[in-house]
Design a protein around this motif. Structure first.
Motif, short mmCIF file in Angstrom:
data_model
loop_
_atom_site.label_atom_id
_atom_site.label_comp_id
_atom_site.label_asym_id
_atom_site.label_seq_id
_atom_site.Cartn_x
_atom_site.Cartn_y
_atom_site.Cartn_z
N TYR A 140 -17.82 7.02 4.29
CA TYR A 140 -16.43 6.72 3.94
C TYR A 140 -15.46 7.44 4.88
O TYR A 140 -14.66 8.27 4.45
CB TYR A 140 -16.14 7.13 2.50
CG TYR A 140 -16.82 6.27 1.47
CD1 TYR A 140 -16.25 5.07 1.06
CD2 TYR A 140 -18.04 6.66 0.91
CE1 TYR A 140 -16.88 4.27 0.11
CE2 TYR A 140 -18.66 5.86 -0.04
CZ TYR A 140 -18.08 4.67 -0.43
OH TYR A 140 -18.69 3.88 -1.36
N VAL B 141 -4.51 7.91 2.76
CA VAL B 141 -4.58 6.47 2.99
C VAL B 141 -3.34 6.00 3.74
O VAL B 141 -2.21 6.33 3.37
CB VAL B 141 -4.71 5.71 1.65
CG1 VAL B 141 -4.67 4.21 1.88
CG2 VAL B 141 -6.00 6.12 0.95
N GLN C 55 -12.80 6.48 6.15
CA GLN C 55 -11.40 6.19 5.82
C GLN C 55 -10.87 7.06 4.70
O GLN C 55 -9.65 7.16 4.50
CB GLN C 55 -11.23 4.70 5.46
CG GLN C 55 -11.77 4.29 4.10
CD GLN C 55 -13.26 3.99 4.08
OE1 GLN C 55 -14.03 4.50 4.88
NE2 GLN C 55 -13.66 3.13 3.15
#
Length: 355
Positions: free
Chosen positions: A104, A111, A106
């Protein structure tokens, strides 16, 4: 847990390749081509999940585990059911953290809210004198002040404010609503939403009529490479010196660093800690949540401060302190045991009197 569309599963990494990348040994090579796509707690891990276990006290969770593999040490491997492969390592927590970053990537930074084309949004406010390297992403409503400098690969999120003259290195993330003033920021720094960096510190002198007169704060904040600052954390600029956070240090949400504080390299500071002005924190120091650190003291290298402690005086290097006032952990635990024993004795006597 239902499918999480915020962080969809990875396309897949072979188990043997994952083992190599996290520094673990795959005990059963017959499952080397098994594909891992996600991470999970032990109790609900499915066939494409990887999980980890640090303690035998959680062994009941293995009853419902169907994981692609469990990351653990030899002691835990002995209780893992034979249908679950083991990724053997002496540092299971660290290995699992690396696995998560691979599956993950990202999720390793705040975000991004990017909805337009890459580059500088036409809805951002960038002073013409600012120097922006190629590859910088600046989202709508971000404000970049006069003379600011921002390095390649850095992302400035919506609503962030970068003050005049601020210098930000390469591959940094300044998340939504953060403000960075009077600061020099290194490379690969992460600043989470709502953080406040470089506002003036709290300093006042007695006034002639009983009030207070504000003392000028003309220092800076220096965040060295790979520092991470949590959401809504505040770091005041120095009064006449600098406030400094050393390389690799991680600071949680809602932490307050006063003016002229100097934090060493690779420290960990948990949420709601308050550090008063001009305190010196050594390298590798760990401070638990809601601890209060007095000003003008020194906490030595690799010291540990327990959560909710009140530190009023210097802490020697390598020591573990806790309590209010903070004292060596062995003394604190002994004091707590004595208090508990006295309370139990009083309750027992009171019960005897009732009879």
């Amino acid at each position: 847990m239902e499918q999480n569309w915020f962080f969809p599963p990875h396309d897949g990494i072979r188990l043997d390749m994952l083992a190599d990348q996290i520094g673990a040994t795959l005990e059963d090579q017959t499952v080397a081509d098994r594909v891992v796509r996600s991470v999970s707690p032990v109790y609900r891990a499915k066939q494409d999940d990887i999980c980890y276990m640090l303690s035998r006290k959680n062994r009941s969770e293995l009853e419902t585990c169907q994981a692609a593999a469990i990351v653990c040490d030899k002691a835990i491997a002995a209780i893992v059911p034979p249908h679950i492969p083991v990724l053997l390592t002496q540092h299971a927590h660290t290995a699992f953290a690396v696995a998560g970053s691979l599956l993950y990537p990202q999720a390793m930074r705040p975000v991004q809210n990017l909805s337009g084309p890459p580059g500088i949004s036409p809805a951002a406010f960038v002073d013409p004198s600012a120097r922006i390297e190629d590859g910088v992403q600046i989202e709508a409503t971000a404000v970049i002040g006069a003379g600011a400098q921002i390095g390649a690969g850095t992302w400035i999120a919506a609503g962030a404010v970068i003050g005049p003259g601020v210098r930000i290195g390469r591959d940094c993330t300044i998340a939504a609503g953060a403000s960075v003033l009077c600061a020099l920021i290194g490379d690969e720094v992460i600043i989470h939403p709502g953080a406040r960096i470089g506002q003036d510190g709290f300093g006042n002198a007695p006034g002639p009529k009983g009030g207070m007169i504000k003392i000028v704060q003309i220092g800076r904040v220096i965040l060295q490479d790979r520092v991470e600052i949590g959401a809504n954390t505040t770091i005041d600029r120095g009064a006449m010196d600098d406030t400094v956070v050393g390389e690799g240090t991680k600071i949680d949400n809602m932490v307050q660093l006063g003016h002229n504080v100097r934090v060493g390299r690779h420290c960990g500071i948990a949420a709601q800690v308050g550090i008063a002005g001009s305190t010196r924190i050594g390298d590798g120091v760990l401070i638990g949540g809601a601890a209060a650190i007095n000003g003008h003291i020194t906490i030595g290298d690799r010291a540990q401060i327990a959560a909710m402690s009140g530190v009023a005086a210097d802490v020697p290097a390598g020591e573990r302190y806790g309590g209010i006032p903070a004292r060596p952990m062995r003394d604190f635990l002994r004091d707590m045991a004595e208090i508990a024993a006295r309370a139990h004795s009083r309750q027992k006597k009171a019960g005897g009197n009732d009879e």
